[in-house]
Structure formats: C-alpha cells, structure tokens
Scaffold this motif. Structure first.
Motif, mmCIF file in Angstrom:
data_model
loop_
_atom_site.group_PDB
_atom_site.id
_atom_site.type_symbol
_atom_site.label_atom_id
_atom_site.label_comp_id
_atom_site.label_asym_id
_atom_site.label_seq_id
_atom_site.Cartn_x
_atom_site.Cartn_y
_atom_site.Cartn_z
ATOM 1 N N THR A 153 0.827 -1.218 0.000
ATOM 2 C CA THR A 153 0.000 0.000 0.000
ATOM 3 C C THR A 153 0.858 1.262 0.000
ATOM 4 N N TRP A 154 1.954 1.268 0.767
ATOM 5 C CA TRP A 154 2.782 2.468 0.837
ATOM 6 C C TRP A 154 3.392 2.803 -0.522
ATOM 7 N N VAL A 155 3.679 1.796 -1.330
ATOM 8 C CA VAL A 155 4.223 2.039 -2.669
ATOM 9 C C VAL A 155 3.137 2.645 -3.561
ATOM 10 N N GLN A 156 1.935 2.081 -3.482
ATOM 11 C CA GLN A 156 0.818 2.641 -4.251
ATOM 12 C C GLN A 156 0.598 4.108 -3.877
ATOM 13 N N LEU A 157 0.567 4.386 -2.574
ATOM 14 C CA LEU A 157 0.347 5.765 -2.122
ATOM 15 C C LEU A 157 1.478 6.687 -2.575
ATOM 16 N N SER A 158 2.714 6.216 -2.499
ATOM 17 C CA SER A 158 3.839 7.075 -2.876
ATOM 18 C C SER A 158 3.884 7.342 -4.381
ATOM 19 N N ILE A 159 3.273 6.463 -5.161
ATOM 20 C CA ILE A 159 3.199 6.692 -6.609
ATOM 21 C C ILE A 159 2.007 7.568 -6.963
ATOM 22 N N TRP A 160 0.830 7.227 -6.461
ATOM 23 C CA TRP A 160 -0.406 7.814 -6.970
ATOM 24 C C TRP A 160 -0.808 9.128 -6.294
ATOM 25 N N MET A 161 -0.427 9.352 -5.058
ATOM 26 C CA MET A 161 -0.781 10.638 -4.418
ATOM 27 C C MET A 161 -0.068 11.815 -5.097
ATOM 28 N N PRO A 162 1.264 11.753 -5.292
ATOM 29 C CA PRO A 162 1.904 12.858 -6.016
ATOM 30 C C PRO A 162 1.395 12.985 -7.454
ATOM 31 N N THR A 163 1.124 11.849 -8.094
ATOM 32 C CA THR A 163 0.599 11.881 -9.461
ATOM 33 C C THR A 163 -0.745 12.590 -9.497
ATOM 34 N N LEU A 164 -1.585 12.311 -8.520
ATOM 35 C CA LEU A 164 -2.900 12.952 -8.427
ATOM 36 C C LEU A 164 -2.773 14.465 -8.278
ATOM 37 N N VAL A 165 -1.908 14.898 -7.383
ATOM 38 C CA VAL A 165 -1.734 16.339 -7.145
ATOM 39 C C VAL A 165 -1.161 17.026 -8.387
ATOM 40 N N ILE A 166 -0.120 16.457 -8.954
ATOM 41 C CA ILE A 166 0.517 17.070 -10.130
ATOM 42 C C ILE A 166 -0.438 17.116 -11.312
ATOM 43 N N LEU A 167 -1.147 16.017 -11.557
ATOM 44 C CA LEU A 167 -2.096 15.969 -12.668
ATOM 45 C C LEU A 167 -3.215 16.992 -12.485
ATOM 46 N N SER A 168 -3.726 17.097 -11.271
ATOM 47 C CA SER A 168 -4.800 18.062 -10.997
ATOM 48 C C SER A 168 -4.328 19.497 -11.216
#
Length: 150
Positions: free
Chosen positions: A93-108
C-alpha cells in the motif's frame, strides 16, 4: 524615440466562431479570439482583457465546472492506474500511495488551468455571458436586498 504599438480592438461581426479552435486556444492558456495573448495573469486569475487583441475576458463564468471536470478526469486516470498496478505487480500500500498521491496532485494542478481555459474558450465561441451581443444575454438580476427589522 519611443514607438507605440496600436492594438486592434476586437469587434464582434456576428460571424460563426470556431468552437474547437477557441477551446484549443483556451487549453493552451491563450486568448480564444486571437490565440496569442495570455489568458491568465496568475495561475487561475483570468486577465480582464487580452493584451494583444483587447478582447474582454472578464465575462467568463467558469465557476465550479473546471474542478468537477478535473476531478472526473483524474479519478479515471488514477483509479485505472491503481487497478492496473495492483493487478500486474501487487505492490504494498505504501508504494501505491507514494506513486499515486503525487501523481494525483501534479495531474490536478496541471489540468486545472487548461480545463478552465478550454471552458472559457467554449463560452467565448458560443457568445455566452457577454462574449457576444449584450442584447442577446439575459439580464443578470440582483438578489433582493435584505431588510432589517430592528
């Protein structure tokens, strides 16, 4: 010797406006009319008028639509990416979060001004909210004034 550049004032001759071109220019954060002037003075602050063609941009009423569109787009991208990544690699889970949370913020943050610009281009192309003939717009009514009963 200082030269002054005379700016042409955009006039509305009533001809059809290319909706896709206006939206594309808005996506590029440019004036929907001329395609060269900057739409924003700051991150999401729309300039009142185009610096190149003097088209009035303050009529725009993007309001809450751009964030809703951005949330829909990013949700599909991020959830799809999470599901594919989980199915193929099953990371912790920590790997998923470390990949997708920054991606979400940057994409938004990357999408928001572009989607707002495209929406403003769409409004301009359809002559909505004062971008065309003011006599065609519905008059904006002010809310009734509150009366004090003191």
């Amino acid at each position: 010797m200082m030269q002054t550049a005379e700016k042409s004032i955009a006039t509305d001759d009533g001809s059809d406006r290319d909706t896709w071109q206006a939206m594309r220019r808005g996506w590029q954060e440019r004036c929907p009319c001329c395609g060269t002037g900057r739409m924003y003075g700051k991150y999401l602050k729309v300039n009142d008028v185009c610096s190149d063609c003097s088209t009035e941009l303050f009529h725009q009423r993007a309001d809450d639509a751009p964030p809703y569109f951005v949330m829909t787009i990013t949700a599909h991208v991020i959830v799809g990416g999470i599901l594919i990544c989980e199915r193929l690699f099953s990371p912790p889970t920590w790997v998923q979060l470390s990949i997708w949370m920054p991606t979400l913020v940057i994409l938004s943050l990357w999408l928001l001004p572009r989607v707002k610009g495209a929406l403003i281009g769409y409004q301009w192309a359809l002559r909505m909210h004062g971008f065309g003939d003011p006599s065609m717009d519905e008059p904006e009514e002010l809310p009734p004034a509150e009366t004090s009963l003191h």
